[in-house]
Design an enzyme around this catalytic site. Sequence first.
Site, PDB file in Angstrom:
ATOM      1  N   HIS A  92       0.821  -1.204   0.000  1.00 55.10           N
ATOM      2  CA  HIS A  92       0.000   0.000   0.000  1.00 55.10           C
ATOM      3  C   HIS A  92       0.860   1.262   0.000  1.00 55.10           C
ATOM      4  CE1 HIS A  92      -3.962  -1.982   1.579  1.00 55.10           C
ATOM      5  NE2 HIS A  92      -3.531  -2.494   0.441  1.00 55.10           N
ATOM      6  N   GLU A  94       0.904   3.863   1.940  1.00 54.65           N
ATOM      7  CA  GLU A  94       1.441   4.279   3.236  1.00 54.65           C
ATOM      8  C   GLU A  94       2.730   3.513   3.558  1.00 54.65           C
ATOM      9  OE1 GLU A  94      -3.143   4.347   3.679  1.00 54.65           O
ATOM     10  OE2 GLU A  94      -1.636   3.222   2.550  1.00 54.65           O
ATOM     11  N   CYS A 118      -6.047   1.358   5.783  1.00 51.39           N
ATOM     12  CA  CYS A 118      -6.568   0.078   6.277  1.00 51.39           C
ATOM     13  C   CYS A 118      -5.899  -0.242   7.613  1.00 51.39           C
ATOM     14  CB  CYS A 118      -6.304  -1.034   5.262  1.00 51.39           C
ATOM     15  SG  CYS A 118      -4.556  -1.510   5.146  1.00 51.39           S
ATOM     16  N   CYS A 121      -2.060  -0.723   7.417  1.00 51.51           N
ATOM     17  CA  CYS A 121      -1.348   0.553   7.282  1.00 51.51           C
ATOM     18  C   CYS A 121      -1.452   1.380   8.549  1.00 51.51           C
ATOM     19  CB  CYS A 121      -1.879   1.322   6.073  1.00 51.51           C
ATOM     20  SG  CYS A 121      -1.408   0.542   4.509  1.00 51.51           S
TER      21      CYS A 121
END
Length: 196
Positions: A92, A94, A118, A121
């Site tokens: 992801h 992040e 999420c 993250c």
Amino acid sequence: MTGDHTTESKTDLNKKREDYISWEDYFMAVAFLSAQRSKDPSTQVGACIVNDEKKIVGIGYNGMPNGCDDDILPWRRKANSILDTKYPYVCHAELNAILNKNSASVQGCTIYVALFPCNECAKLVIQSGIKKVIYMSDKHHEKEEMIASRKLFELAKIECVKFQPKQRKFVIDFDTIEQTPSQDKNSSSILGQNGN
């Protein structure tokens, strides 16, 4: 002015511009521009980490891990097996922004991200020391992963703020640098004043 297509500039070239981009819009725009590097056909997400001095210390977007051929790994969202979807493989935005940091630490920083993080993250954000999350969309608000994220952020006292842009759209036009601004009729250029 006659019927030609020339228009005079209303910009006073002797004063500071007033229509420049705000810091917040700038950092979120960097996150959105970073997202354009993502090869994900359904979701492109970018993240931008900023320190207290308003310096960018990390940028990332969602994609496959370094050294893993993204022509071989799957990009689909649904399949009979989770192993045939992107979810077990993709990193992801992040995560990539935190790992791509250009400073020793992101402690106390703010992360600008297109989508609310999420739960995975959220754990990374908390463990890295980031203290504020500014997100554009929370479209997955009711998913269990996001409920867990909010719980984690609340427990860790991470401030989460829904981004409110001052400007909704930006256009990057590479041709503008070649344009010469029009001078007001009454102003002299420095070159002209010096006789050069």
